[in-house]
Design a protein around this motif. Structure first.
Motif, PDB file in Angstrom:
ATOM      1  N   TYR A 230      13.386  64.744  37.261  1.00 15.52           N
ATOM      2  CA  TYR A 230      13.458  63.483  37.991  1.00 15.52           C
ATOM      3  C   TYR A 230      14.299  63.675  39.244  1.00 15.52           C
ATOM      4  O   TYR A 230      14.976  64.700  39.419  1.00 15.52           O
ATOM      5  CB  TYR A 230      14.038  62.373  37.120  1.00 15.52           C
ATOM      6  CG  TYR A 230      15.502  62.520  36.802  1.00 15.52           C
ATOM      7  CD1 TYR A 230      16.481  61.904  37.590  1.00 15.52           C
ATOM      8  CD2 TYR A 230      15.914  63.264  35.706  1.00 15.52           C
ATOM      9  CE1 TYR A 230      17.822  62.032  37.294  1.00 15.52           C
ATOM     10  CE2 TYR A 230      17.255  63.400  35.405  1.00 15.52           C
ATOM     11  CZ  TYR A 230      18.207  62.777  36.202  1.00 15.52           C
ATOM     12  OH  TYR A 230      19.539  62.907  35.914  1.00 15.52           O
ATOM     13  N   ALA A 231      14.239  62.688  40.103  1.00 13.16           N
ATOM     14  CA  ALA A 231      14.963  62.774  41.378  1.00 13.16           C
ATOM     15  C   ALA A 231      15.661  61.463  41.685  1.00 13.16           C
ATOM     16  O   ALA A 231      15.199  60.386  41.278  1.00 13.16           O
ATOM     17  CB  ALA A 231      14.009  63.132  42.506  1.00 13.16           C
ATOM     18  N   ASP A 232      16.774  61.569  42.386  1.00 16.63           N
ATOM     19  CA  ASP A 232      17.469  60.426  42.974  1.00 16.63           C
ATOM     20  C   ASP A 232      17.211  60.501  44.468  1.00 16.63           C
ATOM     21  O   ASP A 232      17.845  61.290  45.184  1.00 16.63           O
ATOM     22  CB  ASP A 232      18.959  60.497  42.676  1.00 16.63           C
ATOM     23  CG  ASP A 232      19.726  59.311  43.255  1.00 16.63           C
ATOM     24  OD1 ASP A 232      19.129  58.529  44.015  1.00 16.63           O
ATOM     25  OD2 ASP A 232      20.928  59.173  42.947  1.00 16.63           O
ATOM     26  N   PRO A 233      16.256  59.721  44.979  1.00 12.46           N
ATOM     27  CA  PRO A 233      15.907  59.835  46.405  1.00 12.46           C
ATOM     28  C   PRO A 233      17.088  59.663  47.342  1.00 12.46           C
ATOM     29  O   PRO A 233      17.104  60.232  48.435  1.00 12.46           O
ATOM     30  CB  PRO A 233      14.876  58.715  46.602  1.00 12.46           C
ATOM     31  CG  PRO A 233      14.312  58.477  45.244  1.00 12.46           C
ATOM     32  CD  PRO A 233      15.446  58.717  44.297  1.00 12.46           C
ATOM     33  N   GLY A 234      18.081  58.888  46.916  1.00 10.97           N
ATOM     34  CA  GLY A 234      19.238  58.678  47.781  1.00 10.97           C
ATOM     35  C   GLY A 234      20.087  59.916  47.966  1.00 10.97           C
ATOM     36  O   GLY A 234      20.897  59.983  48.907  1.00 10.97           O
ATOM     37  N   MET A 235      19.948  60.918  47.103  1.00  8.93           N
ATOM     38  CA  MET A 235      20.754  62.131  47.182  1.00  8.93           C
ATOM     39  C   MET A 235      19.965  63.336  47.680  1.00  8.93           C
ATOM     40  O   MET A 235      20.540  64.403  47.880  1.00  8.93           O
ATOM     41  CB  MET A 235      21.348  62.437  45.806  1.00  8.93           C
ATOM     42  CG  MET A 235      22.272  61.364  45.277  1.00  8.93           C
ATOM     43  SD  MET A 235      22.960  61.802  43.656  1.00  8.93           S
ATOM     44  CE  MET A 235      23.928  63.251  44.086  1.00  8.93           C
ATOM     45  N   VAL A 236      18.670  63.166  47.839  1.00  8.22           N
ATOM     46  CA  VAL A 236      17.839  64.280  48.333  1.00  8.22           C
ATOM     47  C   VAL A 236      18.066  64.437  49.831  1.00  8.22           C
ATOM     48  O   VAL A 236      17.813  63.501  50.600  1.00  8.22           O
ATOM     49  CB  VAL A 236      16.353  64.044  48.023  1.00  8.22           C
ATOM     50  CG1 VAL A 236      15.500  65.180  48.584  1.00  8.22           C
ATOM     51  CG2 VAL A 236      16.134  63.924  46.527  1.00  8.22           C
TER      52      VAL A 236
ATOM     53  N   ALA B  51      11.454  61.063  49.062  1.00  9.43           N
ATOM     54  CA  ALA B  51      11.985  60.393  50.257  1.00  9.43           C
ATOM     55  C   ALA B  51      12.635  59.070  49.877  1.00  9.43           C
ATOM     56  O   ALA B  51      12.269  58.436  48.875  1.00  9.43           O
ATOM     57  CB  ALA B  51      10.867  60.167  51.266  1.00  9.43           C
ATOM     58  N   LYS B  52      13.600  58.652  50.651  1.00 11.83           N
ATOM     59  CA  LYS B  52      14.286  57.395  50.398  1.00 11.83           C
ATOM     60  C   LYS B  52      13.306  56.240  50.560  1.00 11.83           C
ATOM     61  O   LYS B  52      12.571  56.154  51.541  1.00 11.83           O
ATOM     62  CB  LYS B  52      15.456  57.215  51.357  1.00 11.83           C
ATOM     63  CG  LYS B  52      16.585  58.210  51.133  1.00 11.83           C
ATOM     64  CD  LYS B  52      17.737  57.968  52.107  1.00 11.83           C
ATOM     65  CE  LYS B  52      18.864  58.969  51.893  1.00 11.83           C
ATOM     66  NZ  LYS B  52      19.981  58.758  52.829  1.00 11.83           N
ATOM     67  N   HIS B  53      13.307  55.333  49.587  1.00 10.90           N
ATOM     68  CA  HIS B  53      12.461  54.159  49.644  1.00 10.90           C
ATOM     69  C   HIS B  53      13.100  53.064  48.804  1.00 10.90           C
ATOM     70  O   HIS B  53      14.081  53.310  48.087  1.00 10.90           O
ATOM     71  CB  HIS B  53      11.034  54.468  49.154  1.00 10.90           C
ATOM     72  CG  HIS B  53      10.961  55.084  47.809  1.00 10.90           C
ATOM     73  ND1 HIS B  53      11.320  56.388  47.535  1.00 10.90           N
ATOM     74  CD2 HIS B  53      10.573  54.553  46.604  1.00 10.90           C
ATOM     75  CE1 HIS B  53      11.154  56.653  46.256  1.00 10.90           C
ATOM     76  NE2 HIS B  53      10.721  55.562  45.665  1.00 10.90           N
TER      77      HIS B  53
ATOM     78  N   GLY C   5      14.125  45.108  48.368  1.00 12.57           N
ATOM     79  CA  GLY C   5      14.999  45.817  49.277  1.00 12.57           C
ATOM     80  C   GLY C   5      16.034  46.710  48.624  1.00 12.57           C
ATOM     81  O   GLY C   5      16.771  47.408  49.321  1.00 12.57           O
ATOM     82  N   THR C   6      16.093  46.712  47.303  1.00 16.36           N
ATOM     83  CA  THR C   6      17.054  47.563  46.598  1.00 16.36           C
ATOM     84  C   THR C   6      16.607  49.014  46.668  1.00 16.36           C
ATOM     85  O   THR C   6      15.439  49.319  46.392  1.00 16.36           O
ATOM     86  CB  THR C   6      17.173  47.133  45.130  1.00 16.36           C
ATOM     87  OG1 THR C   6      17.535  45.746  45.086  1.00 16.36           O
ATOM     88  CG2 THR C   6      18.223  47.973  44.411  1.00 16.36           C
ATOM     89  N   PRO C   7      17.501  49.935  47.000  1.00 18.66           N
ATOM     90  CA  PRO C   7      17.093  51.352  47.069  1.00 18.66           C
ATOM     91  C   PRO C   7      16.675  51.885  45.704  1.00 18.66           C
ATOM     92  O   PRO C   7      17.279  51.565  44.688  1.00 18.66           O
ATOM     93  CB  PRO C   7      18.369  52.056  47.579  1.00 18.66           C
ATOM     94  CG  PRO C   7      19.182  50.976  48.208  1.00 18.66           C
ATOM     95  CD  PRO C   7      18.893  49.727  47.444  1.00 18.66           C
ATOM     96  N   VAL C   8      15.636  52.681  45.691  1.00 21.52           N
ATOM     97  CA  VAL C   8      15.177  53.337  44.469  1.00 21.52           C
ATOM     98  C   VAL C   8      16.050  54.563  44.235  1.00 21.52           C
ATOM     99  O   VAL C   8      16.161  55.423  45.112  1.00 21.52           O
ATOM    100  CB  VAL C   8      13.687  53.731  44.583  1.00 21.52           C
ATOM    101  CG1 VAL C   8      13.253  54.516  43.347  1.00 21.52           C
ATOM    102  CG2 VAL C   8      12.825  52.499  44.767  1.00 21.52           C
TER     103      VAL C   8
END
Length: 764
Positions: A264-270, A296-298, A303-306
């Motif tokens: 899995y990924a945390d887009p906010g940390m990629v 990618a950040k989305h 509007g809450t960040p994934v």
């Protein structure tokens, strides 16, 4: 001899200085002119020294300074040659001379004042006690009256003695008679003792509150706070419980769980989504275009960040290790479990599949989910603070072991299942069938040895399958069974004694019921007497409807129920359809023609196979079932509950009926020649029914079927084959039956039939 000058009693009465004596009138040179009235003896000043060594004037000056007076007034007098200085220099001799020159009258007045000399302003002094008795004892003049010096009075000469307050006023203004403005009253300060008591009470109350709280914390709530603190230091780790396996009857694995990994990924940390997608694509076997949007950040719609996205689940452990080795920011690998299906499409419609949470969705996985699913455990341990949060050696540690799920052993034979699936798939493709089904039953035990559906799918990749592929055609689909229902109609008539094995029925090429005309595919002239085996061999609709009329609608309905129609078999698959049979009250005019030949009712292929198994089993219906045993993690084997059974036909009637159905395969021109199995006697029946679409109308294709048993003289197995295709059961389904039955008999080492089938007379 006169008293000593230093005698404090000199010039006093009872130890109190006469108010008319004022040392301020002393001569500057230490003496005073006698009779002038302006000078006084120096003894006044001599007596004003206190025992502490200070003169009363110095004490008065100090008190005046504290009261706001001029602190430098005594010093100025000394500088200016004040009247006090001669008295101090005169000593005792000066005091004696002054005493001789200015004797004091008993009334307390200077003699010089009696001669008419002006009287100096009286000097303010201490106020004597207010007690009149004490005043007289202290030597106050009698002329002063009862009030003494405090209240004022008159001397022996008749002069008024001013009160202390008036003296003070006169002294303040430079002479008597001039009033002085009183100073502004000051606000009284609080009583110190009251303030001390209040402060003590407040401090005591504070200490009581603090002490009570300490008692509560240390004694009453100590355990609760300790437990809360411990909870804050406790870390819980889930211990996954492996899901049970699914075996075939010989303990061959059909489905089991294997350890896997999820990525899995945390887009906010990629940091670099493009580069991460390119590196992960070959490992996860997914295109960059699929991974990039997840990396990618989305945001969500609000509007809450994934912050969490699954990249892959159930990947091999080796793949997870490779992903970890990349050390990509924001990409993590965790423990996972994956259901592994070694046979892929083998019995896929029967087994079903699970979701990512390993919860059964269809098939046996769903029907026996509670048995297969384990109970997860957990491990709780105490960790320290800081970023490391490592486990504290010797700290709190409690582990609740996981309970793996039990395994399920089916009645399915993997080899037979594979053969049945293969034959069904080939035949359905050959006849261009929309769907097809096949089921193999052990007539004595009710065990399902094989159950196949067409089209199938890969149970290892259920996401790629369509809804049509996922369904189990043997239990999910209901059809109008067609002529295979004639065995139920004639068997019920035999059991009720309406007809006998050697009975004949007079028929023609067609018969009308209500508004519908029912004709035969093998028409016979009007008035032909057809036998019961002839009705089976030629699948005569007219003959079966005629027998149904003799039996009656109510009896036919009751025997349909006894054969298990109109209710789910309880085989073990979820979502099994019960089918639909109509009670006589719902029959219309045409129902008397359609229902005896299998139209106007709905059944599943499995229900019809169980009905034929009852005929093969000497008239006893046995519940078909898929599960043989359950196996606990410790290896304990628990047999499945015994199947339900009930008698439908007598053994004799069942044997007679079974023998009649051999005509379908052996009689020349019969409908089921293609169902014959070399070396074995076969009994069965062909059928051509209809499929009702979701809109309630019949589909243009037929539902061709063949249900048979072998060996006919002592049946062991029943196989039912249904196909939604254009054609009749003898051409579409009978060939597949022949292949499947021959393999089943050979696999189970069933010896060939030792006797020939009987000869049948069709008409008379």
């Amino acid at each position: 001899m006169p008293p000593r000058p230093t005698d404090p009693r000199r010039g006093t009465r009872g130890g109190v200085t006469d108010p008319d004596l004022d040392p301020a009138g002393a001569s500057p040179r230490g003496g005073a002119e006698h009779g002038t009235g302006r000078s006084r003896s120096g003894i006044g000043d001599a007596r004003r020294y206190t025992p502490r060594g200070r003169s009363l004037r110095e004490a008065d000056a100090e008190r005046g300074q504290r009261r706001g007076g001029d602190p430098f007034r005594p010093a100025l007098k000394v500088v200016q040659g004040g009247a006090d200085e001669p008295a101090r220099r005169g000593g005792r001799a000066g005091a004696a001379r002054a005493q001789d020159r200015a004797p004091i009258d008993r009334t307390g007045r200077d003699r010089a004042a009696a001669d008419g000399a002006p009287e100096p302003a009286p000097r303010a002094r201490r106020t004597p006690p207010a007690d009149p008795v004490a005043g007289r004892r202290m030597g106050q003049g009698r002329g002063a009256g009862a009030g003494g010096a405090r209240t004022g009075g008159r001397s022996a000469a008749g002069n008024r003695i001013p009160t202390r307050s008036r003296i003070a006023q006169g002294a303040g203004r430079g002479g008597p008679g001039k009033p002085v403005r009183r100073p502004k009253r000051q606000v009284a300060l609080p009583e110190p003792r009251r303030r001390l008591r209040l402060a003590s009470v407040l401090m005591l109350a504070l200490f009581v509150v603090i002490g009570g709280r300490l008692v509560e914390l240390q004694l009453i709530d100590a355990k609760a706070y300790a437990a809360t603190a411990l909870v804050n230091r406790i870390q819980t780790v889930a211990l996954p419980a492996p899901r049970g396996a699914i075996y075939d009857r010989d303990r061959k694995i059909l489905v089991h769980s294997v350890e896997a990994r999820l990525v899995y990924a945390d887009p906010g940390m990629v940091k670099d989504p493009q580069a991460a997608a390119r590196q992960l694509a070959p490992l996860l076997a997914k295109p960059v275009s699929e991974l990039l949007p997840k990396l990618a950040k989305h945001t969500f719609k609000n509007g809450t960040p994934v912050r969490f996205e699954y990249l892959a689940r159930g990947v091999d452990v080796a793949v997870g290790d490779k992903v970890n080795a990349l050390n990509l920011p924001g990409v993590r690998v965790e423990y996972d479990e994956r259901r592994d299906v070694p046979g892929h499409d083998l019995a896929a419609n029967l087994l079903g599949f699970t979701n990512y949470d390993l919860t059964g969705v269809t098939g046996i996985e769903a029907g026996y989910n509670k048995v297969l699913q384990g109970i997860p455990g957990e491990r709780k341990f105490e960790v320290g603070g800081g970023d490391v949060a490592a486990e504290i050696p010797g700290g709190y540690n409690d582990e609740k072991p996981a309970k793996p799920g039990s395994s399920v052993q089916l009645t399915i034979n993997s080899d037979l299942q594979y053969h049945v699936q293969t034959v069904l798939s080939q035949q359905m493709q050959k006849v261009k069938a929309d769907f097809g089904s096949a089921v193999v039953l052990d007539v004595h035990t009710g065990e399902v040895l094989a159950q196949a559906s067409y089209p199938g799918y890969d149970a290892a990749e259920p996401a790629n399958a369509t809804a049509k592929q996922l369904r189990d055609a043997n239990t999910d689909l209901v059809v109008d069974p067609g002529s295979v229902m004639k065995a139920v109609t004639i068997g019920a008539a035999l059991q009720e004694g309406v007809v006998k094995p050697d009975s004949t029925v007079t028929i023609g090429p067609a018969i009308r019921k209500g508004d519908t005309t029912f004709a035969d595919t093998h028409p016979l002239p009007q008035g032909t007497r057809i036998t019961l085996p002839g009705i089976f061999a030629y699948s005569s609709n007219v003959g079966a409807i005629t027998v149904g009329d003799q039996l009656g609608a109510q009896k036919l309905y009751e025997y349909q129920q006894k054969f298990g129609l109109g209710q789910a078999t309880g085989e073990g698959l979820p979502g099994e359809s019960p089918g639909l049979i109509q009670p006589p009250k719902n029959w219309s005019g045409s129902s008397y023609g359609s229902i005896p030949i299998g139209d106007g009712i709905s059944t599943t292929p499995l229900q019809m196979a169980a009905a034929y198994a009852a005929i093969a089993n000497g008239g006893v219906w046995v519940q078909p079932h898929l599960v043989k045993d359950t196996i606990t993690p410790d290896g304990t084997v628990t047999p499945a509950p015994a199947p339900r059974t009930h008698r439908v036909l007598s053994t004799q009637v069942a044997d007679e009926l079974r023998q009649m159905m051999e005509a379908v395969v052996t009689v020349p021109g019969a409908t089921g020649h293609k169902a014959a199995v070399p070396g074995y006697r076969v009994a069965g029946k062909t059928g051509t029914g209809k499929f009702v679409m979701p809109n309630g109308k019949y589909d243009s294709h037929d539902v061709a079927s063949f249900i048979g048993m072998a060996p006919a003289e002592a049946p062991r197995y029943v196989i039912a084959v249904f196909a939604h295709a254009t054609g009749n059961g003898g051409d579409v389904s009978a060939p597949a039956f022949s292949d499947m039955m021959g393999f089943t008999l050979a696999q189970n080492h069933v010896p060939p039939s030792s006797t020939a089938p009987p000869s049948f007379q069709v008409t008379r």
